[in-house]
Design an enzyme around this catalytic site. Structure first.
Site, PDB file in Angstrom:
ATOM      1  CB  ILE A 177      29.487  45.832   1.612  1.00 26.47           C
ATOM      2  CG1 ILE A 177      29.760  47.096   2.446  1.00 26.47           C
ATOM      3  CG2 ILE A 177      30.768  45.304   0.983  1.00 26.47           C
ATOM      4  CD1 ILE A 177      30.478  48.205   1.713  1.00 26.47           C
ATOM      5  CB  ALA A 180      27.730  47.701  -3.879  1.00 28.71           C
ATOM      6  CD  GLU A 181      32.737  45.026  -3.502  1.00 25.86           C
ATOM      7  OE1 GLU A 181      33.258  44.418  -4.479  1.00 25.86           O
ATOM      8  OE2 GLU A 181      33.157  46.112  -3.084  1.00 25.86           O
ATOM      9  CB  SER A 182      29.078  39.630  -5.654  1.00 25.48           C
ATOM     10  OG  SER A 182      28.411  39.323  -4.421  1.00 25.48           O
ATOM     11  CE1 TYR A 267      31.386  48.747  -3.917  1.00 27.15           C
ATOM     12  CE2 TYR A 267      32.081  50.229  -2.163  1.00 27.15           C
ATOM     13  CZ  TYR A 267      31.748  48.964  -2.598  1.00 27.15           C
ATOM     14  OH  TYR A 267      31.748  47.906  -1.706  1.00 27.15           O
TER      15      TYR A 267
END
Length: 302
Positions: A177, A180-182, A267
Site C-alpha cells: 500500500i 503504491a501511495e507514496s 491501483y
C-alpha cells in the site's frame, strides 16, 4: 482524439502489441525507471514487442508514464483497429491519472474508455482469475525490494513493517500500500490533498486521530488503523480493500466490487502485482501491548 501525425505505421502482425500474456513478477522484478529505460532501448532497436512488454509491465505497476508510452506505441499500429482502440484506452488511463501529454490527446476532459478496449497485457483487476492467487509475496522478495530504497525511505518502510502486526495487518500488504501511495516519501502530497506516507486525506486523518498528516509516525499509525478497518469491513478481501483505500468504501459498495475507474483499477492491479494474494494473510500476534484502533461509524472516504 487527434492522430499521432509524426508516428509511422508499425506493422508487426495482426495481433496488437498489447496482446502478449502479462508477466507475473515473482522475484520483485525491475524497478519502474529500469522498465521505462528498457522499453526505450527496445524502441531504438526496433523491437516493438519487447518495448510493449516493458511499458506494459511498468503500467501494471502503476507507472503513468508507462501507460502513456504503451498507448502511443499501440497507436502506431495504424493498420490494426484493435490496437487503435487499445491505444486510446491507455492514453485515457494516463490522462485520468494526470499525465500532461496524454491530456493533450483529448478534446473532452474526463473521457472514460470502454473496458473491452483494455490491452490483454493489462488484465482487469476485477477478473475472476485473480481469485487463484493464494500465496502472498515472500518476505525475501520484500526485503530485496526495500534494500533498493535509499536510506531515509528504507527507514520508514521498516517502521511500517514493524507497526503493521500491531494492527493485525500483514507487513507485506502494508508495504504494498505505501509503495503504491507514496513510494515511502513522508512528504508526498497528491492533487487531491492526500498527504504523507500513506496518503491520508484530512477526513480520514481526523477520524483515526492523526493531528499532523506530515508527521511520518502519526501518518503510519493512522494509515494502518484505516487499513485494518477496511480489511475487517471487507472480510480480508485484498481486491476490495485496496479498491476502497483508493476510491473509498462507499464506491466499492455502490459497484459491488472494484469501481470502473481507470485510476482505481490500475491501483488494485499494482497492489496485487506486488502482494500477489487476493486474500489477506493476517500476521502472528506480536509480543507486547497492541496498538489501539480508533474508529467511529462515519465513512472516511467514498
Amino acid at each position: 482524439m487527434p492522430a499521432v501525425g509524426a508516428d509511422r505505421d508499425i506493422v508487426v502482425s495482426l495481433r496488437t502489441l498489447g496482446d502478449h500474456v502479462p508477466e507475473v513478477a515473482t522475484d520483485g522484478g525491475p524497478a519502474l525507471p529500469q522498465l521505462l529505460e528498457q522499453g526505450q532501448a527496445a524502441m531504438h532497436a526496433l523491437d516493438f514487442h519487447l518495448a510493449a512488454q516493458h511499458y506494459c509491465s511498468a503500467a501494471r505497476q502503476g507507472s503513468v508514464d508507462g501507460q502513456y508510452r504503451l498507448g502511443r506505441l499501440l497507436l502506431q499500429q495504424r493498420s490494426v483497429p484493435k490496437a487503435q482502440a487499445q491505444g486510446r484506452f491507455m492514453l485515457a488511463l494516463a490522462a485520468q491519472n494526470g499525465h500532461a501529454e496524454a491530456l493533450q490527446f483529448f478534446d473532452e476532459p474526463g473521457l472514460v474508455p470502454l473496458d473491452e478496449q483494455r490491452p490483454q497485457c493489462l488484465p482487469d483487476p476485477a477478473a475472476g482469475s485473480l481469485e487463484d492467487r493464494t500465496e502472498p509475496v515472500s518476505h525475501e522478495v520484500v526485503k530485496r525490494y526495500l534494500d533498493q530504497l535509499n536510506r531515509e525511505r528504507r527507514r520508514w518502510a521498516q517502521r511500517v513493517q514493524e507497526r503493521a502486526p500491531y494492527y493485525g495487518v500483514d507487513p507485506r500488504l502494508a508495504v504494498s500500500i505505501v509503495r503504491a501511495e507514496s513510494n515511502f516519501n513522508p512528504f508526498a502530497v497528491s492533487p487531491k490533498n492526500a498527504q504523507g506516507l500513506m496518503q491520508l486525506i484530512p477526513a480520514t486523518a481526523k477520524r483515526f486521530g492523526v493531528r499532523n498528516l506530515l508527521d511520518p509516525q502519526q501518518n503510519i499509525e493512522g494509515g494502518l488503523a484505516y487499513l485494518r478497518w477496511l480489511l475487517l469491513r471487507f472480510d480480508h478481501d485484498v481486491v476490495k480493500t485496496s479498491a476502497a483505500y483508493n476510491a473509498g468504501e462507499g464506491a466499492v459498495d455502490r459497484h459491488q466490487g472494484v469501481p470502473p475507474f481507470p485510476e482505481t483499477q490500475a491501483y488494485v492491479a499494482r497492489i496485487l502485482g506486488f502482494y500477489l494474494a487476493t486474500r489477506h494473510q493476517p500476521p502472528p500476534a506480536p509480543q507486547g501491548k497492541a496498538a489501539p484502533l480508533k474508529t467511529d461509524r462515519s465513512s472516511p472516504r467514498g
